[in-house]
Design an enzyme around this catalytic site. Structure first.
Site, mmCIF file in Angstrom:
data_model
loop_
_atom_site.group_PDB
_atom_site.id
_atom_site.type_symbol
_atom_site.label_atom_id
_atom_site.label_comp_id
_atom_site.label_asym_id
_atom_site.label_seq_id
_atom_site.Cartn_x
_atom_site.Cartn_y
_atom_site.Cartn_z
ATOM 1 N N ARG A 173 -9.405 1.428 23.716
ATOM 2 C CA ARG A 173 -7.941 1.576 23.715
ATOM 3 C C ARG A 173 -7.308 1.457 25.100
ATOM 4 O O ARG A 173 -7.972 1.447 26.106
ATOM 5 C CB ARG A 173 -7.528 2.900 23.073
ATOM 6 C CG ARG A 173 -8.105 4.149 23.681
ATOM 7 C CD ARG A 173 -7.587 5.375 22.881
ATOM 8 N NE ARG A 173 -8.199 6.607 23.326
ATOM 9 C CZ ARG A 173 -9.323 7.106 22.843
ATOM 10 N NH1 ARG A 173 -9.985 6.472 21.895
ATOM 11 N NH2 ARG A 173 -9.813 8.244 23.313
ATOM 12 N N ASP A 174 -5.968 1.414 25.076
ATOM 13 C CA ASP A 174 -5.102 1.502 26.258
ATOM 14 C C ASP A 174 -5.168 0.253 27.142
ATOM 15 O O ASP A 174 -5.540 0.326 28.325
ATOM 16 C CB ASP A 174 -5.423 2.773 27.075
ATOM 17 C CG ASP A 174 -5.445 4.036 26.217
ATOM 18 O OD1 ASP A 174 -4.784 4.028 25.166
ATOM 19 O OD2 ASP A 174 -6.131 5.006 26.587
ATOM 20 N N SER A 233 -1.345 3.974 23.547
ATOM 21 C CA SER A 233 -0.889 3.602 24.889
ATOM 22 C C SER A 233 -1.149 2.159 25.251
ATOM 23 O O SER A 233 -2.059 1.514 24.720
ATOM 24 C CB SER A 233 -1.537 4.520 25.917
ATOM 25 O OG SER A 233 -0.913 5.767 25.840
ATOM 26 N N GLN A 292 4.512 7.641 24.957
ATOM 27 C CA GLN A 292 3.961 8.078 23.677
ATOM 28 C C GLN A 292 4.868 9.181 23.129
ATOM 29 O O GLN A 292 5.139 10.175 23.823
ATOM 30 C CB GLN A 292 2.537 8.618 23.874
ATOM 31 C CG GLN A 292 1.531 7.561 24.294
ATOM 32 C CD GLN A 292 1.067 6.737 23.120
ATOM 33 O OE1 GLN A 292 0.189 7.137 22.352
ATOM 34 N NE2 GLN A 292 1.654 5.559 22.951
ATOM 35 N N ASN A 312 3.701 12.142 25.270
ATOM 36 C CA ASN A 312 2.521 12.192 26.135
ATOM 37 C C ASN A 312 2.544 11.010 27.086
ATOM 38 O O ASN A 312 3.492 10.913 27.886
ATOM 39 C CB ASN A 312 1.199 12.467 25.415
ATOM 40 C CG ASN A 312 0.774 11.557 24.299
ATOM 41 O OD1 ASN A 312 1.446 11.447 23.285
ATOM 42 N ND2 ASN A 312 -0.362 10.902 24.429
ATOM 43 N N ASP A 313 1.580 10.118 27.067
ATOM 44 C CA ASP A 313 1.400 9.165 28.168
ATOM 45 C C ASP A 313 2.638 8.308 28.466
ATOM 46 O O ASP A 313 3.319 7.853 27.542
ATOM 47 C CB ASP A 313 0.293 8.160 27.836
ATOM 48 C CG ASP A 313 -0.956 8.782 27.318
ATOM 49 O OD1 ASP A 313 -1.087 10.010 27.357
ATOM 50 O OD2 ASP A 313 -1.833 8.022 26.853
#
Ligand code: FRU
Length: 460
Positions: free
Chosen positions: A137-138, A81, A37, A20-21
């Site tokens: 997050r992130d 992430s 990810q 993913n990311d």
């Protein structure tokens, strides 16, 4: 892999399993580094690691060993992430440790970009009051005014997206500086994921991905007194078609960006093929004089062009203007429609028309529409249209750059609209393409198209 007709060639995919990311993008030791990810064990989300690939030129990439894997402690539930910076000469990752129900911001460092050491003593674990532990997050790292800053995605009370700001002198110990930016409207979902704070010339751009409706937005504005003041907003990829955008300032001054293009088919098909998820091509961001965000593929992408399959200039009243074919194509098309003529491209079409993906510009509605109703005869694939608002100035041609890559179609329109889609033609003959015009007073067309090579020559 070569025999999988849906596997992209010049859009990055994981060697196997789930992606993913994009994460931790940057330049170090003479190479670009791209992390992502990744679930190496299955083509579905879970047990999230950081995969890694590197490139000397942004054209071809090589797979590197997995960079981060969950381990007992802060990231036992996944290495979510985050971003990358070289801090006092030390390659450093900032990422979210997922340990349900909490999310914490972790730091890992490396000497060689291959082996990473986690530093649990530096973990940033307490979200501020009003932010639930699992809505935090992130982390996105940037250098500005002699400080290291970290921007973390959050939700204020589970209701509104928020970006939190932290500051540091050494890139290791962080001091909270309060909210950088709080969503002005529920239009932007309930939580901001994957924030990026980017300087483009004299202005600033804050990009966010919103949960739960999966769109991504850019706010253009000012970064003053540790607050972001938005002056305008724009959709990043139309209809939530790409997500989790991540950018970084390259050494040559360009702002380079990637995003995740999710699958659009039933999960059992991903599992059968053994891979899922693709990234956009590397993109370059800029602002025009009016403060509009411009996005285009990096110029380096042209190095992957092979045979020219179309090179045409036509003026026509109606019908097909040009025909060509290919499953992996880079297309540049400029249409000047007259009297509200509708123009477009047919892509990945079967000779009998049973499969076709149609990109159509509707001048009356000022919309660019990707029609997927007939993209695949396989019913386990998404078929709804995807569309973007695109207002052309008086006399402005429609300038399309369309990247067709097996199951990925990535569209840039006048550099102002991006639309990244997935389609899964089931017939081996669905490789026809054409440019056409209908209604109105016809159109002038200039079109060139090339077949495209692989960004991963070592995978074979
Ligand atoms: C965005 C996201 C991030 C999170 C990651 C987990 O797609 O939900 O917020 O860190 O994916 O894989």
């Amino acid at each position: 892999m070569n025999c999988d007709p849906h596997r992209p060639r010049f859009h990055f995919t994981a060697p196997r399993g789930w992606l993913n990311d994009p994460n931790g993008v940057g330049f170090h030791g003479g190479r670009f580094h791209l992390h992502y990810q990744h679930n190496p064990a299955a083509a579905r989300w879970g047990d999230i690691h950081w995969g890694h690939a590197s490139s000397a030129d942004l054209v071809t990439w090589r797979d590197e060993p997995i960079a981060l894997a969950p381990s007992p402690g802060d990231d036992a539930g996944g290495c979510f992430s985050g971003s990358f910076a070289v801090v006092d000469g030390v390659p450093t990752m900032y990422y979210t440790g997922h340990r349900p129900p909490a999310q914490v911001q972790c730091i890992a460092t490396s000497d060689d970009m291959l082996r990473w050491t986690k530093h649990p003593e530096l973990t940033l674990s307490e979200p501020p009051a009003g932010v639930a532990p699992g809505d935090f997050r992130d982390p996105f790292v940037l250098r500005h005014d002699g400080w290291w800053y970290l921007v973390v995605g959050a939700s204020l009370g589970g209701e509104r997206g928020q970006c939190l700001l932290y500051r540091s002198t050494d890139g290791r110990r962080w001091e909270p500086r309060g909210p950088l930016f709080t969503s002005p409207s529920r239009r932007f979902g309930r939580m901001f994921e994957c924030p990026n704070l980017l300087r483009l010339g004299e202005r600033w751009v804050l990009t966010v991905s919103v949960w739960p409706n999966m769109g991504a937005y850019a706010f253009v504005g000012r970064f003053e007194d540790e607050r972001f003041i938005a002056e305008s907003d724009a959709v990043l990829d139309a209809d939530g078609s790409a997500f989790a955008h991540l950018a970084f300032p390259a050494p040559d001054g360009r702002c380079l960006q990637w995003a995740w293009i999710d699958e659009q088919r039933d999960a059992d098909l991903n599992e059968a093929d053994g891979w899922a998820g693709a990234l956009t091509v590397p993109r370059q961001l800029a602002l025009d004089a009016a403060g509009r965000l411009l996005t285009r593929p990096v110029d380096e992408l042209a190095a992957l062009r092979g045979e020219t399959v179309a090179d045409a200039r036509h003026a026509a009243a109606s019908g097909v203007l040009e025909r060509f074919s290919g499953r992996h194509l880079d297309i540049e098309a400029s249409f000047l429609p007259r009297d509200r003529a509708r123009v477009g491209l047919d892509l990945l079409a079967a000779p009998d028309g049973s499969e076709v993906t149609r990109l159509r510009y509707l001048p009356d509605a000022q919309r660019l529409v990707l029609e997927r109703a007939r993209s695949s005869i396989n019913p386990k694939t998404r078929r709804q249209n995807q569309q973007a608002e695109l207002m052309l100035d008086e006399g402005e041609p429609l300038r399309l750059r369309v990247l067709v890559d097996a199951s990925v179609i990535e569209v840039f329109a006048n550099e102002r609209v991006c639309l990244a889609s997935r389609v899964y033609p089931a017939l081996g003959t669905s490789v026809q393409a054409s440019a056409w015009v209908e209604g109105g007073g016809g159109a002038d067309l200039a079109l060139r198209a090339w077949t495209m090579g692989s960004i991963l020559p070592e995978r074979g």
